[in-house]
Scaffold this motif. Structure first.
Motif, PDB file in Angstrom:
ATOM      1  N   UNK A  99       0.845  -1.191   0.000  1.00  0.00           N
ATOM      2  CA  UNK A  99       0.000   0.000   0.000  1.00  0.00           C
ATOM      3  C   UNK A  99       0.882   1.242   0.000  1.00  0.00           C
ATOM      4  N   UNK A 100       0.441   2.266  -0.703  1.00  0.00           N
ATOM      5  CA  UNK A 100       1.144   3.547  -0.711  1.00  0.00           C
ATOM      6  C   UNK A 100       0.133   4.667  -0.537  1.00  0.00           C
ATOM      7  N   UNK A 101       0.616   5.822  -0.114  1.00  0.00           N
ATOM      8  CA  UNK A 101      -0.249   6.990  -0.017  1.00  0.00           C
ATOM      9  C   UNK A 101       0.257   8.080  -0.946  1.00  0.00           C
ATOM     10  N   UNK A 102      -0.647   8.960  -1.342  1.00  0.00           N
ATOM     11  CA  UNK A 102      -0.276  10.149  -2.105  1.00  0.00           C
ATOM     12  C   UNK A 102      -0.057  11.276  -1.098  1.00  0.00           C
ATOM     13  N   UNK A 103       1.108  11.885  -1.067  1.00  0.00           N
ATOM     14  CA  UNK A 103       1.370  12.945  -0.084  1.00  0.00           C
ATOM     15  C   UNK A 103       0.375  14.093  -0.232  1.00  0.00           C
ATOM     16  N   UNK A 104      -0.167  14.546   0.893  1.00  0.00           N
ATOM     17  CA  UNK A 104      -1.119  15.653   0.920  1.00  0.00           C
ATOM     18  C   UNK A 104      -0.548  16.752   1.806  1.00  0.00           C
ATOM     19  N   UNK A 105      -0.360  17.935   1.263  1.00  0.00           N
ATOM     20  CA  UNK A 105       0.278  19.018   1.999  1.00  0.00           C
ATOM     21  C   UNK A 105      -0.708  20.113   2.442  1.00  0.00           C
ATOM     22  N   UNK A 106      -1.924  20.035   1.952  1.00  0.00           N
ATOM     23  CA  UNK A 106      -2.897  21.070   2.292  1.00  0.00           C
ATOM     24  C   UNK A 106      -3.896  20.623   3.335  1.00  0.00           C
ATOM     25  N   UNK A 107      -5.071  21.274   3.350  1.00  0.00           N
ATOM     26  CA  UNK A 107      -6.089  20.996   4.357  1.00  0.00           C
ATOM     27  C   UNK A 107      -6.956  19.792   4.002  1.00  0.00           C
ATOM     28  N   UNK A 108      -7.141  19.507   2.699  1.00  0.00           N
ATOM     29  CA  UNK A 108      -8.006  18.398   2.311  1.00  0.00           C
ATOM     30  C   UNK A 108      -7.304  17.074   2.588  1.00  0.00           C
ATOM     31  N   UNK A 109      -8.112  16.047   2.894  1.00  0.00           N
ATOM     32  CA  UNK A 109      -7.543  14.769   3.303  1.00  0.00           C
ATOM     33  C   UNK A 109      -7.332  13.807   2.140  1.00  0.00           C
ATOM     34  N   UNK A 166      -7.918  13.071  -2.470  1.00  0.00           N
ATOM     35  CA  UNK A 166      -8.190  13.565  -3.821  1.00  0.00           C
ATOM     36  C   UNK A 166      -9.356  12.800  -4.430  1.00  0.00           C
ATOM     37  N   UNK A 167     -10.016  13.427  -5.366  1.00  0.00           N
ATOM     38  CA  UNK A 167     -10.997  12.715  -6.187  1.00  0.00           C
ATOM     39  C   UNK A 167     -10.313  11.530  -6.857  1.00  0.00           C
ATOM     40  N   UNK A 168     -11.043  10.429  -7.038  1.00  0.00           N
ATOM     41  CA  UNK A 168     -10.420   9.205  -7.550  1.00  0.00           C
ATOM     42  C   UNK A 168      -9.815   9.396  -8.931  1.00  0.00           C
ATOM     43  N   UNK A 169     -10.407  10.222  -9.767  1.00  0.00           N
ATOM     44  CA  UNK A 169      -9.836  10.427 -11.100  1.00  0.00           C
ATOM     45  C   UNK A 169      -8.543  11.228 -11.026  1.00  0.00           C
ATOM     46  N   UNK A 170      -8.487  12.193 -10.106  1.00  0.00           N
ATOM     47  CA  UNK A 170      -7.255  12.956  -9.913  1.00  0.00           C
ATOM     48  C   UNK A 170      -6.169  12.048  -9.338  1.00  0.00           C
ATOM     49  N   UNK A 171      -6.536  11.241  -8.345  1.00  0.00           N
ATOM     50  CA  UNK A 171      -5.584  10.300  -7.755  1.00  0.00           C
ATOM     51  C   UNK A 171      -5.083   9.305  -8.796  1.00  0.00           C
ATOM     52  N   UNK A 172      -5.969   8.857  -9.672  1.00  0.00           N
ATOM     53  CA  UNK A 172      -5.557   7.950 -10.748  1.00  0.00           C
ATOM     54  C   UNK A 172      -4.525   8.608 -11.641  1.00  0.00           C
TER      55      UNK A 172
END
Length: 249
Positions: A218-228, A230-236
């Motif tokens: 499993x991996x995570x996409x680093x998030x630096x802002x306030x939102x927890x 991303x939308x699945x299409x953006x994450x894709x």
């Protein structure tokens, strides 16, 4: 021959005009629309020898099943694609080209999200998108429009048992990499150059527990802002283009 289906919108119909004009049965267009975009579209359609039919917006809306048709809809024959995921993977192995890059969507039921995911998959060169039959949306006119032609170019396989399919991918030495907000490793620490299946869950719910357990890592996409998340299409897009970047290096 199978029954024709409907594409609508300039992008979706335009891609079919470019890639397989012979598969177009007929194109309906709104005769009252005379702007430059419509004129250019009609020039391309006439140059391709496609049958054009004048229609009003109401008729096109009925054909497309939506008011968001941009004044263009087409009845088309489905394009031939690999009949199964096994056929696709066997063909890739026989061709000996780039290692498989697959996008797996667990629980994506919004047609706009699926269409955007297909568009991203096409852009990044993914070989297929996979989803479970019981927790996913199928290809429909809305998906095709949002995908801007990618629903025609990226194979979309809906499988009966997603966990079993992931197990079969692993038997083919395809690394099954899931995404999760709580994963300790970052996406950018992962090696995506080999045969890889990237697994993403629906926004909010994430992957189902069994899907998660079946992944190799499993991996995570680093998030630096306030939102927890991303939308699945953006994450894709983030995941697939990171794979493309690594493979192009």
């Amino acid at each position: 021959m199978s029954s024709p289906k409907v594409l609508f919108g300039f992008h979706a119909v335009g891609v079919r005009l470019k890639t397989a004009p012979e598969s177009i049965v007929e194109v309906f267009y709104e005769a009252t629309r005379r702007d430059a975009r419509m004129r250019q579209f009609l020039e391309r359609a006439r140059a391709a020898g496609v049958r054009l039919i004048e229609a009003d917006g109401l008729r096109i809306a009925r054909l497309a099943g939506t008011q968001g048709h941009q004044g263009v809809a087409a009845r088309v024959q489905p394009l031939a694609q690999a009949r199964s995921l096994d056929d696709l993977l066997d063909g890739l192995e026989a061709a000996g080209g780039a290692p498989p890059l697959l996008l797996v969507l667990d629980g994506v039921t919004d047609p706009h999200n699926l269409g955007a995911c297909l568009r991203v998959a096409d852009g990044a060169g993914a070989h297929a998108v996979i989803a479970p039959k019981d927790h996913a949306v199928g290809i429909n006119a809305t998906v095709a429009k949002v995908a801007s032609g990618a629903a025609e170019t990226v194979p979309y396989f809906m499988v009966t048992n997603l966990a079993r399919t992931l197990g079969e991918l692993k038997e083919r030495a395809i690394w099954v990499l899931g995404t999760s907000d709580d994963a300790p490793q970052s996406l950018y620490q992962a090696d995506l150059r080999g045969p890889t299946a990237l697994v993403l869950g629906a926004e909010g719910q994430g992957m189902r527990q069994l899907t998660r357990k079946t992944c190799d890592a499993l991996v995570h996409i680093p998030m630096r802002g306030a939102v927890e998340s991303l939308n699945v299409s953006v994450a894709s897009g983030v995941c697939l283009y990171e794979a493309l970047r690594q493979r192009s290096a």
